[in-house]
Motif scaffolding. Structure first.
Motif, PDB file in Angstrom:
ATOM      1  N   LEU A  14       5.063  28.828  30.153  1.00 56.00           N
ATOM      2  CA  LEU A  14       4.931  27.905  30.905  1.00 56.00           C
ATOM      3  C   LEU A  14       3.554  28.334  30.936  1.00 56.00           C
ATOM      4  CD1 LEU A  14       7.645  28.182  33.980  1.00 56.00           C
ATOM      5  CD2 LEU A  14       7.242  26.474  31.876  1.00 56.00           C
ATOM      6  N   VAL A  15       3.189  27.032  30.822  1.00 55.01           N
ATOM      7  CA  VAL A  15       0.948  27.150  31.845  1.00 55.01           C
ATOM      8  C   VAL A  15       1.854  26.570  33.346  1.00 55.01           C
ATOM      9  CG1 VAL A  15      -1.011  25.336  31.561  1.00 55.01           C
ATOM     10  CG2 VAL A  15       0.595  26.219  29.340  1.00 55.01           C
ATOM     11  N   PHE A  32       3.669  23.153  36.120  1.00 58.59           N
ATOM     12  CA  PHE A  32       4.223  23.779  35.778  1.00 58.59           C
ATOM     13  C   PHE A  32       4.513  22.469  33.880  1.00 58.59           C
ATOM     14  CE2 PHE A  32       5.847  25.935  39.431  1.00 58.59           C
ATOM     15  CZ  PHE A  32       6.157  27.124  39.299  1.00 58.59           C
ATOM     16  N   LYS A  33       3.723  23.447  33.275  1.00 59.48           N
ATOM     17  CA  LYS A  33       3.584  22.098  31.813  1.00 59.48           C
ATOM     18  C   LYS A  33       4.394  23.779  30.680  1.00 59.48           C
ATOM     19  CE  LYS A  33       0.144  19.992  30.498  1.00 59.48           C
ATOM     20  NZ  LYS A  33      -0.882  19.413  30.240  1.00 59.48           N
ATOM     21  N   VAL A  34       5.477  22.813  29.897  1.00 59.85           N
ATOM     22  CA  VAL A  34       5.886  23.391  28.990  1.00 59.85           C
ATOM     23  C   VAL A  34       5.713  23.115  27.402  1.00 59.85           C
ATOM     24  CG1 VAL A  34       8.330  23.454  30.511  1.00 59.85           C
ATOM     25  CG2 VAL A  34       7.468  22.051  28.657  1.00 59.85           C
ATOM     26  N   LEU A  35       6.218  24.034  26.638  1.00 62.47           N
ATOM     27  CA  LEU A  35       4.931  24.040  24.887  1.00 62.47           C
ATOM     28  C   LEU A  35       5.195  22.691  24.793  1.00 62.47           C
ATOM     29  CD1 LEU A  35       4.068  25.999  22.894  1.00 62.47           C
ATOM     30  CD2 LEU A  35       6.553  26.066  22.521  1.00 62.47           C
ATOM     31  N   ASN A  36       6.061  21.897  24.875  1.00 64.26           N
ATOM     32  CA  ASN A  36       5.724  20.850  24.651  1.00 64.26           C
ATOM     33  C   ASN A  36       4.794  19.649  24.870  1.00 64.26           C
ATOM     34  OD1 ASN A  36       6.808  19.368  26.209  1.00 64.26           O
ATOM     35  ND2 ASN A  36       9.244  19.329  25.850  1.00 64.26           N
ATOM     36  N   GLY A  37       3.973  20.278  26.119  1.00 61.41           N
ATOM     37  CA  GLY A  37       2.819  18.940  26.958  1.00 61.41           C
ATOM     38  C   GLY A  37       4.179  18.577  28.579  1.00 61.41           C
ATOM     39  N   GLN A  38       5.134  19.017  27.844  1.00 55.99           N
ATOM     40  CA  GLN A  38       5.807  18.538  29.498  1.00 55.99           C
ATOM     41  C   GLN A  38       6.307  18.961  30.305  1.00 55.99           C
ATOM     42  OE1 GLN A  38       9.757  16.743  27.791  1.00 55.99           O
ATOM     43  NE2 GLN A  38       8.634  14.916  27.573  1.00 55.99           N
ATOM     44  N   PHE A  39       6.240  18.535  31.388  1.00 56.91           N
ATOM     45  CA  PHE A  39       6.002  18.609  33.160  1.00 56.91           C
ATOM     46  C   PHE A  39       7.477  19.373  33.693  1.00 56.91           C
ATOM     47  CE2 PHE A  39       2.029  17.391  32.842  1.00 56.91           C
ATOM     48  CZ  PHE A  39       0.826  17.848  32.785  1.00 56.91           C
ATOM     49  N   VAL A  40       8.288  20.594  34.233  1.00 53.93           N
ATOM     50  CA  VAL A  40       8.539  20.945  34.715  1.00 53.93           C
ATOM     51  C   VAL A  40       8.407  19.698  36.578  1.00 53.93           C
ATOM     52  CG1 VAL A  40      10.816  22.795  36.298  1.00 53.93           C
ATOM     53  CG2 VAL A  40       9.106  23.572  34.531  1.00 53.93           C
ATOM     54  N   THR A  52       6.539  12.987  31.897  1.00 54.00           N
ATOM     55  CA  THR A  52       5.363  13.243  30.412  1.00 54.00           C
ATOM     56  C   THR A  52       4.418  13.190  31.181  1.00 54.00           C
ATOM     57  OG1 THR A  52       5.229  10.427  30.726  1.00 54.00           O
ATOM     58  CG2 THR A  52       6.674  11.892  28.858  1.00 54.00           C
ATOM     59  N   THR A  53       4.416  12.695  32.676  1.00 48.34           N
ATOM     60  CA  THR A  53       3.328  12.594  33.651  1.00 48.34           C
ATOM     61  C   THR A  53       3.398  13.674  34.855  1.00 48.34           C
ATOM     62  OG1 THR A  53       3.386  10.691  34.887  1.00 48.34           O
ATOM     63  CG2 THR A  53       1.645  10.467  33.162  1.00 48.34           C
ATOM     64  N   ALA A  54       2.785  14.095  35.756  1.00 53.06           N
ATOM     65  CA  ALA A  54       2.400  15.344  36.837  1.00 53.06           C
ATOM     66  C   ALA A  54       2.026  14.363  38.031  1.00 53.06           C
ATOM     67  CB  ALA A  54       1.742  16.091  36.779  1.00 53.06           C
TER      68      ALA A  54
END
Length: 83
Positions: A14-15, A32-40, A52-54
């Motif tokens: 996670l980023v 938290f952003k995962v490898l595919n660029g989506q957010f938890v 897809t957005t935070a």
């Protein structure tokens, strides 16, 4: 969500963004952003990584179980959805 690996695989990474920058402290808001660029997200009462957005449901407050203060290695923490 368990985050307990000593050596995570790429897809388990996670980023983490601390929204106020600086030292990580109890009470900080995180995303938290995962490898595919989506957010938890916590929308709907469960955690998943498909936003897809935070916004508010993708913002989590970090709470140090031992009380206020700076987060140290091996501190136990909890996350609270900011929404």
């Amino acid at each position: 969500m368990d985050i307990d690996k000593d050596q995570p695989l790429g897809w388990e990474s996670l980023v983490i963004t601390d929204l106020n920058g600086g030292a990580l402290e109890s009470g900080d808001n995180l995303r938290f952003k995962v490898l595919n660029g989506q957010f938890v997200t916590g929308a709907g009462g469960s955690l998943r990584a498909d936003a897809t957005t935070a916004a508010d449901h993708e913002t989590f407050r970090l709470v140090r179980r031992a009380g206020a203060g700076r987060i140290s290695d091996r501190d136990e923490v909890q996350l609270q959805c900011a929404a």
